[in-house]
Each structure stands twice: as structure tokens, then as C-alpha cells.
Scaffold this active site. Structure first.
Site, PDB file in Angstrom:
ATOM      1  CD1 TRP A 135      -3.113   0.956   0.604  1.00 18.71           C
ATOM      2  CD2 TRP A 135      -1.787   2.357   1.922  1.00 18.71           C
ATOM      3  NE1 TRP A 135      -3.613   2.469   0.970  1.00 18.71           N
ATOM      4  CE2 TRP A 135      -2.866   3.599   1.342  1.00 18.71           C
ATOM      5  CE3 TRP A 135      -0.573   2.501   2.206  1.00 18.71           C
ATOM      6  CZ2 TRP A 135      -2.882   4.565   1.612  1.00 18.71           C
ATOM      7  CZ3 TRP A 135      -0.426   4.399   2.152  1.00 18.71           C
ATOM      8  CH2 TRP A 135      -2.147   5.305   2.248  1.00 18.71           C
ATOM      9  CE1 TYR A 170      -2.124   8.215  -0.494  1.00 19.90           C
ATOM     10  CE2 TYR A 170       0.181   8.819   0.182  1.00 19.90           C
ATOM     11  CZ  TYR A 170      -1.258   9.568   0.087  1.00 19.90           C
ATOM     12  OH  TYR A 170      -1.529  10.112   0.891  1.00 19.90           O
ATOM     13  CG  ASP A 207      -6.936   3.123   0.194  1.00 17.40           C
ATOM     14  OD1 ASP A 207      -8.479   3.061  -0.320  1.00 17.40           O
ATOM     15  OD2 ASP A 207      -6.601   3.516   0.356  1.00 17.40           O
TER      16      ASP A 207
END
Length: 504
Positions: free
Chosen positions: A430, A434, A450
Site C-alpha cells: 500500500w 501510494y 485500501d
């Protein structure tokens, strides 16, 4: 030769269609001037129009930039993330590399560029000329001259300082190149221009263009929710922030970006003001701000691809000025709310950030550098309320930053950056997605697990798990980063909530 239909392009000129702004330019043979498609002067006759993909092609054909529409402020064409022809992709990657090198003091090495792309010098020159119609050095020369024209028009910087800021090694070379390309001296252009009555001591102010629509409200909401006191602030239609030393130049500085609405005689634009300490690096500053606020996006293309998602047209992908700051704040944001992450970042800045002089009382510190956080005792960071596993991830990032900086210079290779990030403790898929999304500007990131994205997709499309969400998101390639933003926004007022399950 242009890579588009000239007759269709002429119709776009007659309509002053903003969708094509920065995508191509028109030279008018009766005047020797080249313009943006949105130029508001009288439309030239069709037989007098010659079309070019880039300003470099127009200037190589002896056309001069228009003083009215100012090609130097046009949005860039954007990165070619997905094209069928590998040679064209490579040539556009080379142009992107040269865009960043154009304002540097040293002439970019074609051998270094070829090595960077993994091809031979000869092959690079051949595909570059086929795609752009000019040599790499001609391309760089045009970029530097257009930056100089912008600084001469918008600012009161001395001509000698403009020459250095534009990447020319000497005033003599600058004057010669300017006279050869534009058939006038820099001082003559300065005399014809009407720069704002702002002293260089108060900052350097330039204008940047972008394609409309631009959802400024969404961008400002996003930045407001994440603005850390002392470093960044959003007020009305402007964003102000500090810049630590080593990010845009060897000295610290500050930026102020204000969105300006369109008028009957002027398109919408961004007014950028930055510290005099950054004037020498104006080219780097402009490129960084364009990426930070996603000024080169093609909104209609993106909106068409995401037609099945809610949201206003013109949504942009917020980037970052300081990639290390963004990386640390991403770690701080794991498994906590955005508001809590902002509080932790404020404490970190107050303890380890350096004071920076700015025009504003509420912007007074810079984000800590990688060297400072790498050297800080773990206990001194943890006592700010940051759990030790997060501290370990932050210090791993700081120690690995020299290598990560090299990967950040490869915008078309996000996988390499994400692989390196995932190899660090406390950094999982994640956070890697990002960071590629915001620090690299990768438009096709889709952070796994997410929570907000999965909840939004369940509501909108009935997907039940990550596998089904991934399959549904295939239709949004290569704009999944924008899809993520739309999904987050669809859950408003939840943008302040945690958006990930974390990487632990």
C-alpha cells in the site's frame, strides 16, 4: 511533420479548443510567429498555418514564440505512460529527461541520457529526431530559451541572472542564442514586456498554464486536510509552503501557488511566487510545481476513461514538492487517521525541522532532512508518540534515500521504485503504491487493501473483495490513481479517515 491531422487542428484553432493546449503549436508563415491553439489573436488563414508537435520544432523552422499567448506557459504534453510504439515511448522518455536537465548549468550529456535509457547514442539520436523533428540539443536549447523568455516577461530579475537561471553558462552565450532564435535582444524583450512591479527581494513570480477543466476545489480540499502547520498552509485559492535545503536547490526557500480564474482575455492559470534563494534554480522549481499540482494532465482523456465514477470533471492527482517528506508522512499515516498523521508530522517538524525564513508567520520550518532523521536516536523520535516500528521504517527510508532518489528520477519505471520500497522494513504494497502515486506522479497506482477504495467500490459496483476490485479497476487503466481519488471523494466526508489497512 506533425503527428495529427492538420485540417482538424485548424478547426481546433478556430474554436480555441483548450483540450489541445500544449499538445501542438501552429506557426503562421505570414508573421513568422508560432502560437498555442488557444491564442486569442485573429485566426490566421488556413494556407498560412504550419503545425508542429513541439516548440522546438517550431523554433527549428525559424518561427518565434507569440508574445500574446506565450507558448512558454503552456502545459506540457504529459508523460507517455502507454503508447504502442516502443521507439516513440523511448523518445518521449528522453524528452522528459531533457526537460528536467534543461535548466541545469551543465549541457546534458547525450551519452548519459542514452545510458539512462539503455540504448546507444546513435539509436537515441535517430528515434529522437524521428519523434520530435529536432536533435536533443536543439530541444534543450528551446526549453532554456522559453524559460528565459518567461523570466524576462514575468519578473524583474537582472538579465545576467535570467541567463544563469535558464541554464546558460555565460551572458554572452545567452545573448547570442536569444538573438539568433528570436531576432531581438533580451533587453528588447524586457522593454516590450510588462512584468509585475515586484522587487526580486520579495520573490520571483511567474505564470503557469494548464488545461481546463481543473477541479481546484478538490485539489485545495485535499491539500488543506493534509497541510502540516509550520510547513504548509492553504488559504482561499492559494497554497503556501516551505522547501528545505537540498530539494529544489542547495538553499532552503518557500513557494506560493495561487489559482487565477479565466477572464475574457486570459485563460485560467497558476501564479507561482518563490523565494529569491531559488531563483537560480527556476527551471527546477517550475517543473516541480507542475508535477506537484498536476498541471500537465489531459483532463478530458482521464474523465472519459473514468466516466462510470462519480466526481466533477478535471480532478487532478496531488503530487509532492519533497518526496522524502511525502514518504515519511505516508509511514506516519499507516493505520491512523489523516488528522492523527498530521499531528505526528507536526511534532516531528517541531523537534527536528530547521527554521526557514518566509514571508509568513505560520510557515517557519522545513521538513527534517534524511540525514537528520537517520542520525536521530530512535528513542527521541518514538517519544513524539510514533510507535517504534514506524520509527524503524522512517529511519530505513532515510538511510536508503540516496538510492531511492535515483529511482525517483525514473518516472516511467514505477515498478523499480516500488520494489525497492517494499524491501524496507515497515513498507508494504500500500505505501509503495501510494508513494509511486504521489511522489512519482504515477497515474496508474492502485494501492491494495485500501479500506476506503474497497468500501466505495462495494457501494458503487457490488465488489466483495480485493480480487474483484482489481478486476473491475482494469477498465480504468492507465488512470487508476485518478480513480482512487474519485473513490475516496465519493465517501466524503471520509477523506480524513484512514485509507489503508497498513503495511504491517
Amino acid at each position: 511533420m506533425p503527428s495529427f491531422d492538420s485540417d482538424a487542428a485548424y478547426l481546433a484553432i478556430k474554436a480555441r479548443d483548450a483540450r489541445f493546449d500544449g499538445r501542438w503549436f501552429v506557426g503562421v508563415t505570414s508573421t513568422g510567429i508560432y502560437c498555442r491553439p488557444i491564442c486569442r489573436v485573429r485566426t490566421p488563414r488556413r494556407e498560412n498555418c504550419v503545425f508542429f508537435d513541439t516548440p522546438a520544432q517550431a523554433e527549428a523552422a525559424s518561427f518565434r514564440p507569440c508574445m500574446k499567448c506565450r507558448p512558454e506557459v503552456a502545459p506540457g504534453p504529459g508523460l507517455a505512460w502507454t503508447v504502442m510504439d516502443a521507439s516513440r515511448t523511448l523518445a518521449r522518455q528522453a524528452a522528459h529527461w531533457l526537460d528536467h536537465a534543461a535548466a541545469e548549468e551543465e549541457t546534458p550529456s547525450i551519452a548519459a541520457l542514452a545510458a539512462h535509457l539503455g540504448v546507444s547514442d546513435r539509436h537515441l539520436r535517430r528515434i529522437f529526431a524521428a519523434e520530435h523533428g529536432v536533435t536533443p540539443l536543439q530541444y534543450v536549447q528551446t526549453r532554456r530559451l522559453l524559460l528565459a523568455k518567461q523570466l524576462l516577461t514575468d519578473t524583474r530579475l537582472p538579465v545576467a541572472q535570467v541567463a544563469l537561471a535558464s541554464g546558460f553558462r555565460s551572458l554572452r552565450r545567452f545573448n547570442a542564442a536569444f538573438a539568433d532564435s528570436y531576432r531581438m535582444s533580451p533587453t528588447r524583450l524586457r522593454g516590450d514586456a510588462t512584468p509585475e512591479a515586484v522587487s526580486p527581494a520579495d520573490g520571483v513570480t511567474v505564470t503557469l498554464g494548464f488545461r481546463t477543466p481543473y477541479d481546484t476545489a478538490a485539489m485545495l480540499r485535499f491539500l488543506t486536510a493534509r497541510a502540516v502547520p509550520g510547513v504548509e498552509a492553504v488559504e482561499a485559492c492559494s497554497v503556501r509552503r516551505s522547501v528545505r535545503a537540498g530539494v529544489l536547490g542547495p538553499e532552503a526557500g518557500w513557494l506560493e501557488a495561487a489559482f487565477i480564474d479565466a477572464t475574457p482575455t486570459r485563460p485560467a492559470s497558476l501564479r507561482l511566487r518563490y523565494a529569491p534563494t531559488l531563483a537560480r534554480h527556476s527551471g527546477r522549481v517550475v517543473m516541480a510545481v507542475r508535477r506537484w499540482l498536476d498541471l500537465d494532465a489531459a483532463p478530458q482523456t482521464i474523465d472519459d476513461a473514468l466516466h462510470d465514477l462519480p466526481g466533477a470533471p478535471g480532478l487532478r492527482l496531488p503530487g509532492s514538492i519533497d518526496a522524502f517528506e511525502m514518504a515519511v508522512r505516508a509511514v506516519l499515516g499507516q493505520q491512523v487517521t489523516v488528522a492523527a498523521a498530521r499531528t505526528l508530522a507536526r511534532r516531528l517538524i517541531e523537534r527536528f525541522g530547521e527554521p526557514i525564513a518566509t514571508p509568513w508567520d505560520d510557515i517557519a520550518r522545513g521538513f527534517p532532512s534524511p540525514a537528520v532523521l537517520a542520525a536521530a536516536p530512535l528513542a527521541h523520535i518514538a517519544e513524539l508518540g510514533i510507535i517504534r516500528t514506524r520509527v524503524g521504517a522512517i529511519q530505513a527510508l532515510a538511510n536508503a534515500w540516496p538510492e531511492l532518489t535515483r529511482l525517483l528520477a525514473l518516472p516511467h519505471q514505477p515498478e523499480a521504485l516500488m520494489t525497492a520500497l517494499a524491501g524496507l522494513p515497515g513498507i508494504g504494497p500500500w505505501t509503495a503504491h501510494y508513494l509511486a502515486m504521489r511522489a512519482l506522479g504515477w497515474p496508474d497506482a492502485f494501492p491494495p487493501k485500501d479500506v476506503a477504495v474497497l468500501n466505495a467500490m462495494k457501494t458503487l459496483f457490488g465488489t466483495q473483495n480485493q480480487r474483484e476490485a482489481d478486476a473491475r479497476a482494469e477498465a480504468w487503466r492507465p488512470w487508476r490513481s485518478y480513480a482512487v481519488l474519485r473513490l475516496w471523494n465519493s465517501l466524503a466526508p471520509l477523506p480524513l479517515a484512514s485509507t489503508s489497512t497498513g503495511d504491517t
